[in-house]
Design a protein around this motif. Structure first.
Motif, PDB file in Angstrom:
ATOM      1  N   ILE A   1     -24.531 -14.598  71.334  1.00  0.00           N
ATOM      2  CA  ILE A   1     -23.744 -13.371  71.194  1.00  0.00           C
ATOM      3  C   ILE A   1     -24.677 -12.296  70.640  1.00  0.00           C
ATOM      4  N   THR A   2     -24.902 -11.245  71.417  1.00  0.00           N
ATOM      5  CA  THR A   2     -25.729 -10.136  70.933  1.00  0.00           C
ATOM      6  C   THR A   2     -24.880  -8.871  70.955  1.00  0.00           C
ATOM      7  N   ILE A   3     -24.981  -8.099  69.895  1.00  0.00           N
ATOM      8  CA  ILE A   3     -24.144  -6.892  69.802  1.00  0.00           C
ATOM      9  C   ILE A   3     -25.052  -5.706  69.456  1.00  0.00           C
ATOM     10  N   ASP A   4     -24.965  -4.647  70.265  1.00  0.00           N
ATOM     11  CA  ASP A   4     -25.931  -3.549  70.172  1.00  0.00           C
ATOM     12  C   ASP A   4     -25.413  -2.289  69.472  1.00  0.00           C
ATOM     13  N   ASP A   5     -26.358  -1.561  68.936  1.00  0.00           N
ATOM     14  CA  ASP A   5     -26.249  -0.173  68.464  1.00  0.00           C
ATOM     15  C   ASP A   5     -25.719   0.009  67.036  1.00  0.00           C
ATOM     16  N   GLY A   6     -24.632  -0.691  66.675  1.00  0.00           N
ATOM     17  CA  GLY A   6     -23.999  -0.418  65.386  1.00  0.00           C
ATOM     18  C   GLY A   6     -22.966   0.675  65.558  1.00  0.00           C
ATOM     19  N   GLY A   7     -21.971   0.705  64.655  1.00  0.00           N
ATOM     20  CA  GLY A   7     -20.929   1.724  64.727  1.00  0.00           C
ATOM     21  C   GLY A   7     -20.712   2.330  63.353  1.00  0.00           C
ATOM     22  N   SER A   8     -19.485   2.721  63.096  1.00  0.00           N
ATOM     23  CA  SER A   8     -19.178   3.247  61.757  1.00  0.00           C
ATOM     24  C   SER A   8     -19.270   2.089  60.751  1.00  0.00           C
ATOM     25  N   GLU A   9     -19.272   2.438  59.487  1.00  0.00           N
ATOM     26  CA  GLU A   9     -19.358   1.395  58.461  1.00  0.00           C
ATOM     27  C   GLU A   9     -18.196   0.413  58.604  1.00  0.00           C
TER      28      GLU A   9
ATOM     29  N   GLY B   1     -32.303   1.978  64.393  1.00  0.00           N
ATOM     30  CA  GLY B   1     -32.830   2.268  63.062  1.00  0.00           C
ATOM     31  C   GLY B   1     -31.985   3.319  62.353  1.00  0.00           C
ATOM     32  N   GLN B   2     -31.478   4.270  63.128  1.00  0.00           N
ATOM     33  CA  GLN B   2     -30.644   5.330  62.542  1.00  0.00           C
ATOM     34  C   GLN B   2     -29.366   4.755  61.933  1.00  0.00           C
ATOM     35  N   ASN B   3     -28.752   3.785  62.636  1.00  0.00           N
ATOM     36  CA  ASN B   3     -27.530   3.187  62.101  1.00  0.00           C
ATOM     37  C   ASN B   3     -27.834   2.395  60.818  1.00  0.00           C
ATOM     38  N   VAL B   4     -28.972   1.714  60.815  1.00  0.00           N
ATOM     39  CA  VAL B   4     -29.362   0.953  59.615  1.00  0.00           C
ATOM     40  C   VAL B   4     -29.585   1.906  58.447  1.00  0.00           C
ATOM     41  N   GLU B   5     -30.194   3.061  58.762  1.00  0.00           N
ATOM     42  CA  GLU B   5     -30.463   4.052  57.724  1.00  0.00           C
ATOM     43  C   GLU B   5     -29.145   4.620  57.164  1.00  0.00           C
ATOM     44  N   SER B   6     -28.142   4.795  58.055  1.00  0.00           N
ATOM     45  CA  SER B   6     -26.855   5.354  57.610  1.00  0.00           C
ATOM     46  C   SER B   6     -26.023   4.356  56.804  1.00  0.00           C
ATOM     47  N   TYR B   7     -26.090   3.051  57.188  1.00  0.00           N
ATOM     48  CA  TYR B   7     -25.240   2.050  56.514  1.00  0.00           C
ATOM     49  C   TYR B   7     -26.064   0.851  56.052  1.00  0.00           C
ATOM     50  N   PRO B   8     -27.014   1.094  55.145  1.00  0.00           N
ATOM     51  CA  PRO B   8     -27.916  -0.015  54.764  1.00  0.00           C
ATOM     52  C   PRO B   8     -27.177  -1.218  54.178  1.00  0.00           C
ATOM     53  N   GLU B   9     -26.052  -0.965  53.483  1.00  0.00           N
ATOM     54  CA  GLU B   9     -25.343  -2.080  52.838  1.00  0.00           C
ATOM     55  C   GLU B   9     -24.819  -3.080  53.867  1.00  0.00           C
ATOM     56  N   THR B  10     -24.245  -2.544  54.975  1.00  0.00           N
ATOM     57  CA  THR B  10     -23.671  -3.475  55.955  1.00  0.00           C
ATOM     58  C   THR B  10     -24.765  -4.306  56.623  1.00  0.00           C
TER      59      THR B  10
ATOM     60  N   THR C   1     -35.045   0.018  68.661  1.00  0.00           N
ATOM     61  CA  THR C   1     -35.694   1.329  68.437  1.00  0.00           C
ATOM     62  C   THR C   1     -34.982   2.106  67.324  1.00  0.00           C
ATOM     63  N   TYR C   2     -35.655   3.146  66.864  1.00  0.00           N
ATOM     64  CA  TYR C   2     -35.083   3.961  65.783  1.00  0.00           C
ATOM     65  C   TYR C   2     -33.968   4.864  66.309  1.00  0.00           C
ATOM     66  N   SER C   3     -34.222   5.567  67.463  1.00  0.00           N
ATOM     67  CA  SER C   3     -33.257   6.592  67.860  1.00  0.00           C
ATOM     68  C   SER C   3     -32.665   6.406  69.262  1.00  0.00           C
ATOM     69  N   HIS C   4     -32.856   5.201  69.851  1.00  0.00           N
ATOM     70  CA  HIS C   4     -32.215   4.868  71.127  1.00  0.00           C
ATOM     71  C   HIS C   4     -32.608   5.796  72.280  1.00  0.00           C
ATOM     72  N   PRO C   5     -33.898   6.037  72.491  1.00  0.00           N
ATOM     73  CA  PRO C   5     -34.309   6.906  73.606  1.00  0.00           C
ATOM     74  C   PRO C   5     -34.473   6.102  74.902  1.00  0.00           C
TER      75      PRO C   5
ATOM     76  N   GLU D   1     -36.440  -2.636  56.670  1.00  0.00           N
ATOM     77  CA  GLU D   1     -37.116  -3.087  55.449  1.00  0.00           C
ATOM     78  C   GLU D   1     -36.557  -2.373  54.213  1.00  0.00           C
ATOM     79  N   LYS D   2     -36.225  -1.109  54.385  1.00  0.00           N
ATOM     80  CA  LYS D   2     -35.644  -0.348  53.281  1.00  0.00           C
ATOM     81  C   LYS D   2     -34.256  -0.901  52.939  1.00  0.00           C
ATOM     82  N   ALA D   3     -33.487  -1.247  53.986  1.00  0.00           N
ATOM     83  CA  ALA D   3     -32.125  -1.756  53.771  1.00  0.00           C
ATOM     84  C   ALA D   3     -32.130  -3.133  53.113  1.00  0.00           C
ATOM     85  N   VAL D   4     -33.000  -4.027  53.568  1.00  0.00           N
ATOM     86  CA  VAL D   4     -32.984  -5.396  53.023  1.00  0.00           C
ATOM     87  C   VAL D   4     -33.883  -5.528  51.797  1.00  0.00           C
ATOM     88  N   GLY D   5     -34.683  -4.490  51.526  1.00  0.00           N
ATOM     89  CA  GLY D   5     -35.518  -4.509  50.322  1.00  0.00           C
ATOM     90  C   GLY D   5     -36.659  -5.500  50.394  1.00  0.00           C
ATOM     91  N   GLY D   6     -37.332  -5.569  51.517  1.00  0.00           N
ATOM     92  CA  GLY D   6     -38.498  -6.460  51.624  1.00  0.00           C
ATOM     93  C   GLY D   6     -39.058  -6.405  53.021  1.00  0.00           C
TER      94      GLY D   6
END
Ligand SMILES: [Zn+2]
Length: 304
Positions: A107-115, A138-147, A162-166, A188-193
């Motif tokens: 099961i693979t799920i792409d892009d990320g959504g709202s928190e 990467g943008q979604n990870v940056e917006s919702y690092p906790e999830t 990718t960071y910005s889905h081009p 790495e910023k979200a998971v702290g390592g």
């Protein structure tokens, strides 16, 4: 006279008594020295024998160390060969599905959504005890690092999307590297390592379709150099249902009709896909298939 003799006689007696005392004293001193020296001697002997056994042990340790060093060199060589082999595989292989002789379905799920949507996916996966491979931008990870930190903590795999889905075919090689690096830094910023994923999914599949050989030749070495395999799919919905109503019932039906052992199912963090997720998991299990992550699929032993 008596007194004189008596006096004379008593004097030798006193002298001999004193000699006896001195003699005994010396004897005691000599005995003590003897005992002391014997003790010293024995202590030296036992020190010498411990020294000898220590030297023997040191020899053994030295031999063991040499043996381990040889073993280490051998392992390092083997590791180097494996790394090269792996790199060659990465620059050649595009993964569209796993071994067909397993009952596993990734099961693979792409892009990320709202928190809220991200958390809903994680809640379902937890409730149904499924580990999945998630490809957020990467943008979604940056917006919702906790999830995304939560996703990693709960055992899910994250793949580079990718960071910005081009569209990768429109980017220079340096821009592609930048997109891959941007994703990694956000995670790495979200998971702290430090974080490395062996999986890369090109946005829109762009650059990796069978008709895009020229782009693929340019893009795949960049992905391989970052230690990743391009991951495509064999069951998807956006294109398959493009002329139909896009809802959870139809999504579930399409996945259950098309997924088989070894399949890689591509879902997105949309309301309809997420609503379908529990039904897809249950439906696959009812058909004897086991939903899992990419790693679990690709490392699965074939069933005979
Ligand atoms: Zn995408």
């Amino acid at each position: 006279m008596d007194n004189q003799y008596g006096g004379r006689n008593r004097q030798p007696k006193k002298k001999s008594a004193a000699r006896v005392v001195i003699f005994l004293f010396l004897l005691a001193v000599i005995t003590a020295l003897g005992v002391f020296s014997l003790g010293q001697y024995m202590a030296v002997q036992s020190l010498q024998s411990s020294l000898q056994s220590l030297e023997e042990k040191l020899d053994q340790v030295e031999k063991e160390k040499n043996r381990l060093e040889e073993q280490y060199d051998q392992l390092r060589e083997e590791n180097e060969e494996l790394r090269e082999e792996n790199k060659m595989l990465r620059s050649e292989t595009i993964i569209e599905h796993g071994n067909r002789d397993t009952n596993k379905v990734a099961i693979t799920i792409d892009d990320g959504g709202s928190e809220a949507v991200n958390n809903r996916v994680l809640d379902y996966l937890k409730e149904y005890e499924v580990r999945a491979t998630l490809f957020p931008t990467g943008q979604n990870v940056e917006s919702y690092p906790e999830t995304w930190r939560r996703a990693v903590e709960e055992g899910h795999e994250l793949g580079n999307h990718t960071y910005s889905h081009p569209y990768l075919t429109s980017l220079s090689e340096e821009q592609v590297r930048e997109e891959l690096r941007g994703w990694r830094e956000a995670v790495e910023k979200a998971v702290g390592g430090s974080f490395h994923s062996p999986f890369f999914r090109p946005p829109y599949g762009d650059g990796f379709y069978s008709g895009q050989a020229n782009h693929r030749e340019r893009l795949q070495p960049i992905v391989a150099e970052k230690g990743m395999f391009p991951i495509m799919w064999d069951v998807e919905l956006v294109y398959a249902l493009r002329n139909e109503a896009y809802n959870a019932a139809r999504i579930t039906e399409h996945v259950l009709q098309n997924a088989r052992g070894g399949s890689i199912v591509l879902l997105h963090f949309t309301e309809a896909d997420i609503e379908a997720l529990p039904r897809i998991i249950t439906g696959l299990r009812e058909r004897g298939l086991e939903p899992c992550s990419l790693r679990e699929l690709l490392l699965a032993e074939p069933q005979t």
